[in-house]
Motif scaffolding. Structure first.
Motif, short mmCIF file in Angstrom:
data_model
loop_
_atom_site.label_atom_id
_atom_site.label_comp_id
_atom_site.label_asym_id
_atom_site.label_seq_id
_atom_site.Cartn_x
_atom_site.Cartn_y
_atom_site.Cartn_z
N VAL A 154 0.86 -1.19 0.00
CA VAL A 154 0.00 0.00 0.00
C VAL A 154 0.89 1.24 0.00
O VAL A 154 1.91 1.27 0.71
N ILE A 155 0.50 2.24 -0.76
CA ILE A 155 1.29 3.47 -0.84
C ILE A 155 1.48 4.08 0.54
O ILE A 155 0.54 4.17 1.34
N LYS A 156 2.72 4.49 0.84
CA LYS A 156 3.11 5.16 2.09
C LYS A 156 2.91 4.29 3.32
O LYS A 156 2.81 4.80 4.44
#
Length: 215
Positions: free
Chosen positions: A5-7
Protein backbone atom coordinates in the motif's frame (compact mmCIF):
# COMPACT_ATOMS: atom_id res chain seq x y z
CA UNK A 1 1.81 -13.09 -1.04
CA UNK A 2 1.87 -9.52 0.25
CA UNK A 3 -0.14 -6.46 -0.64
CA UNK A 4 1.87 -3.22 -0.87
CA UNK A 5 0.00 0.00 0.00
CA UNK A 6 1.29 3.47 -0.84
CA UNK A 7 3.11 5.16 2.09
CA UNK A 8 2.78 2.07 4.29
CA UNK A 9 5.19 -0.64 5.26
CA UNK A 10 3.83 -4.06 4.52
CA UNK A 11 4.93 -6.88 6.79
CA UNK A 12 5.23 -10.55 6.04
CA UNK A 13 6.18 -13.44 8.33
CA UNK A 14 7.71 -16.82 7.42
CA UNK A 15 7.81 -19.93 9.56
CA UNK A 16 10.81 -22.02 8.43
CA UNK A 17 11.46 -25.58 9.47
CA UNK A 18 15.15 -26.43 9.96
CA UNK A 19 16.59 -28.80 7.37
CA UNK A 20 17.20 -32.28 8.78
CA UNK A 21 20.91 -33.08 9.10
CA UNK A 22 20.91 -36.16 11.32
CA UNK A 23 20.63 -39.86 10.60
CA UNK A 24 21.83 -42.98 12.39
CA UNK A 25 24.05 -46.02 11.91
CA UNK A 26 22.86 -49.54 12.68
CA UNK A 27 24.91 -52.66 12.15
CA UNK A 28 25.94 -56.19 13.02
CA UNK A 29 29.28 -57.89 13.62
CA UNK A 30 29.40 -61.62 12.92
CA UNK A 31 31.84 -64.49 12.59
CA UNK A 32 32.53 -64.95 8.88
CA UNK A 33 32.74 -68.74 9.21
CA UNK A 34 29.68 -69.40 11.38
CA UNK A 35 27.47 -66.35 11.00
CA UNK A 36 27.16 -66.05 14.78
CA UNK A 37 27.09 -62.63 16.41
CA UNK A 38 30.44 -61.51 17.88
CA UNK A 39 30.85 -59.27 20.92
CA UNK A 40 33.02 -56.59 19.32
CA UNK A 41 34.29 -53.08 19.91
CA UNK A 42 33.06 -50.77 17.16
CA UNK A 43 34.79 -47.46 16.47
CA UNK A 44 34.47 -44.72 13.88
CA UNK A 45 38.01 -43.53 13.00
CA UNK A 46 38.33 -39.97 11.76
CA UNK A 47 35.07 -38.83 13.35
CA UNK A 48 33.82 -37.59 16.73
CA UNK A 49 31.39 -40.49 17.13
CA UNK A 50 31.88 -42.44 20.36
CA UNK A 51 32.82 -46.11 20.23
CA UNK A 52 30.12 -48.67 21.01
CA UNK A 53 29.86 -52.37 21.76
CA UNK A 54 28.18 -54.72 19.28
CA UNK A 55 26.34 -57.61 20.87
CA UNK A 56 23.80 -60.26 19.98
CA UNK A 57 21.46 -57.64 18.52
CA UNK A 58 24.22 -55.65 16.85
CA UNK A 59 24.75 -51.96 17.51
CA UNK A 60 23.17 -48.58 16.79
CA UNK A 61 24.38 -45.01 16.97
CA UNK A 62 21.79 -42.21 16.85
CA UNK A 63 22.10 -38.50 16.05
CA UNK A 64 24.79 -38.89 13.41
CA UNK A 65 25.49 -35.98 11.08
CA UNK A 66 25.02 -36.82 7.40
CA UNK A 67 28.24 -37.91 5.73
CA UNK A 68 30.54 -40.83 5.02
CA UNK A 69 31.96 -42.78 7.96
CA UNK A 70 34.53 -45.52 8.45
CA UNK A 71 33.30 -48.29 10.74
CA UNK A 72 35.96 -50.44 12.41
CA UNK A 73 35.20 -53.59 14.38
CA UNK A 74 37.55 -55.68 16.49
CA UNK A 75 37.27 -58.56 18.95
CA UNK A 76 39.70 -60.80 20.80
CA UNK A 77 40.94 -63.59 18.57
CA UNK A 78 39.78 -61.90 15.37
CA UNK A 79 41.41 -59.67 12.80
CA UNK A 80 40.19 -56.08 12.78
CA UNK A 81 37.81 -55.29 9.93
CA UNK A 82 36.62 -52.01 8.45
CA UNK A 83 33.77 -50.88 6.26
CA UNK A 84 32.34 -47.57 5.08
CA UNK A 85 28.81 -46.30 5.35
CA UNK A 86 26.96 -43.28 3.97
CA UNK A 87 24.61 -41.57 6.42
CA UNK A 88 21.73 -39.53 5.02
CA UNK A 89 19.29 -37.40 7.05
CA UNK A 90 16.37 -39.11 8.77
CA UNK A 91 17.47 -42.61 7.74
CA UNK A 92 19.31 -45.48 9.37
CA UNK A 93 22.42 -46.48 7.43
CA UNK A 94 23.03 -50.23 7.80
CA UNK A 95 26.40 -51.99 7.87
CA UNK A 96 27.21 -55.70 8.30
CA UNK A 97 30.80 -56.57 9.21
CA UNK A 98 32.21 -60.10 9.15
CA UNK A 99 35.27 -60.90 11.27
CA UNK A 100 37.75 -63.67 10.50
CA UNK A 101 40.36 -65.60 12.44
CA UNK A 102 43.74 -66.55 11.01
CA UNK A 103 43.54 -70.15 9.78
CA UNK A 104 39.77 -70.13 9.45
CA UNK A 105 38.30 -72.28 6.68
CA UNK A 106 35.06 -71.23 5.03
CA UNK A 107 33.44 -73.58 2.55
CA UNK A 108 32.36 -71.62 -0.51
CA UNK A 109 29.12 -72.67 -2.20
CA UNK A 110 30.58 -72.59 -5.69
CA UNK A 111 29.31 -74.83 -8.47
CA UNK A 112 31.08 -76.21 -11.54
CA UNK A 113 29.90 -77.98 -14.64
CA UNK A 114 30.55 -81.72 -14.49
CA UNK A 115 34.22 -82.55 -15.02
CA UNK A 116 34.90 -78.87 -15.83
CA UNK A 117 36.62 -75.95 -14.13
CA UNK A 118 34.19 -73.30 -15.39
CA UNK A 119 32.18 -71.61 -12.65
CA UNK A 120 28.40 -71.69 -12.86
CA UNK A 121 26.50 -68.36 -12.56
CA UNK A 122 24.89 -69.60 -9.33
CA UNK A 123 28.30 -69.27 -7.66
CA UNK A 124 28.19 -65.47 -7.93
CA UNK A 125 26.66 -64.82 -4.49
CA UNK A 126 29.22 -66.99 -2.68
CA UNK A 127 32.13 -65.31 -4.44
CA UNK A 128 30.76 -61.84 -3.76
CA UNK A 129 30.56 -62.84 -0.09
CA UNK A 130 34.21 -63.93 -0.17
CA UNK A 131 35.24 -60.64 -1.80
CA UNK A 132 33.30 -58.68 0.84
CA UNK A 133 35.26 -60.42 3.60
CA UNK A 134 38.56 -59.59 1.89
CA UNK A 135 37.62 -55.96 1.37
CA UNK A 136 36.57 -55.52 4.99
CA UNK A 137 39.66 -57.37 6.26
CA UNK A 138 42.16 -55.51 4.10
CA UNK A 139 45.27 -57.06 5.65
CA UNK A 140 44.49 -60.73 5.11
CA UNK A 141 45.83 -63.11 2.49
CA UNK A 142 43.84 -66.13 1.42
CA UNK A 143 44.33 -69.52 -0.16
CA UNK A 144 41.54 -71.04 -2.21
CA UNK A 145 41.64 -74.82 -1.70
CA UNK A 146 40.04 -77.10 -4.27
CA UNK A 147 38.84 -80.61 -3.34
CA UNK A 148 37.20 -83.50 -5.16
CA UNK A 149 35.52 -86.81 -4.33
CA UNK A 150 37.26 -90.13 -5.04
CA UNK A 151 35.64 -90.79 -8.42
CA UNK A 152 38.31 -90.98 -11.13
CA UNK A 153 42.07 -91.25 -11.11
CA UNK A 154 43.94 -89.43 -8.31
CA UNK A 155 46.20 -87.59 -10.75
CA UNK A 156 43.25 -86.28 -12.74
CA UNK A 157 41.39 -85.19 -9.60
CA UNK A 158 44.50 -83.36 -8.43
CA UNK A 159 44.64 -81.42 -11.70
CA UNK A 160 40.89 -80.74 -11.68
CA UNK A 161 40.94 -79.43 -8.11
CA UNK A 162 43.83 -77.10 -8.94
CA UNK A 163 42.04 -75.73 -12.01
CA UNK A 164 38.84 -75.17 -10.06
CA UNK A 165 40.69 -73.36 -7.27
CA UNK A 166 42.39 -71.20 -9.89
CA UNK A 167 39.03 -70.42 -11.48
CA UNK A 168 37.84 -69.03 -8.14
CA UNK A 169 41.02 -66.96 -7.75
CA UNK A 170 40.66 -65.60 -11.29
CA UNK A 171 37.05 -64.58 -10.68
CA UNK A 172 37.87 -62.82 -7.41
CA UNK A 173 40.72 -60.94 -9.09
CA UNK A 174 39.25 -60.05 -12.48
CA UNK A 175 35.56 -59.62 -11.65
CA UNK A 176 35.57 -58.50 -8.03
CA UNK A 177 38.75 -56.44 -7.77
CA UNK A 178 40.77 -58.44 -5.25
CA UNK A 179 44.55 -58.04 -5.69
CA UNK A 180 46.16 -61.23 -6.96
CA UNK A 181 49.01 -61.00 -4.46
CA UNK A 182 46.44 -61.66 -1.74
CA UNK A 183 45.20 -64.87 -3.38
CA UNK A 184 46.67 -68.31 -4.03
CA UNK A 185 45.09 -71.43 -5.54
CA UNK A 186 45.90 -74.87 -4.16
CA UNK A 187 44.39 -78.15 -5.30
CA UNK A 188 44.23 -81.18 -3.03
CA UNK A 189 42.33 -83.59 -5.24
CA UNK A 190 40.74 -86.42 -3.25
CA UNK A 191 43.24 -86.34 -0.36
CA UNK A 192 41.23 -84.34 2.19
CA UNK A 193 37.65 -85.67 2.38
CA UNK A 194 35.30 -84.25 4.99
CA UNK A 195 32.69 -86.99 4.55
CA UNK A 196 32.44 -90.59 3.37
CA UNK A 197 32.82 -91.15 -0.36
CA UNK A 198 30.53 -94.19 -0.08
CA UNK A 199 27.38 -92.12 -0.62
CA UNK A 200 26.42 -89.44 -3.15
CA UNK A 201 25.70 -87.04 -0.29
CA UNK A 202 29.18 -87.55 1.10
CA UNK A 203 30.82 -87.19 -2.30
CA UNK A 204 28.91 -83.96 -2.80
CA UNK A 205 30.34 -82.59 0.44
CA UNK A 206 33.84 -83.54 -0.65
CA UNK A 207 33.52 -81.69 -3.97
CA UNK A 208 34.14 -78.28 -2.49
CA UNK A 209 36.19 -75.08 -2.52
CA UNK A 210 37.48 -73.58 0.72
CA UNK A 211 38.43 -70.01 1.60
CA UNK A 212 41.39 -70.25 4.01
CA UNK A 213 42.90 -67.22 5.78
CA UNK A 214 46.66 -67.77 5.89
CA UNK A 215 47.84 -64.41 7.22
Amino acid sequence: TVEVVIKQTSQVEFALNPEATMGSIAGTVTDAATGAAVMADVEFPGSDLPGVMSGAEGFEVDEVLAGTYTVQAGAEGYMTATSTVEVVPEEAAEVAIELVRKGVKITLKVLFDHDMASLKPASKAALEGAAKIMKENAGIKVEIHGHTDNVGMPEYNQSLSQRRAQAVVDYLATKLGIARDRLKAKGFGLTKPVASNDTEEGRGQNRRAEFVVVE
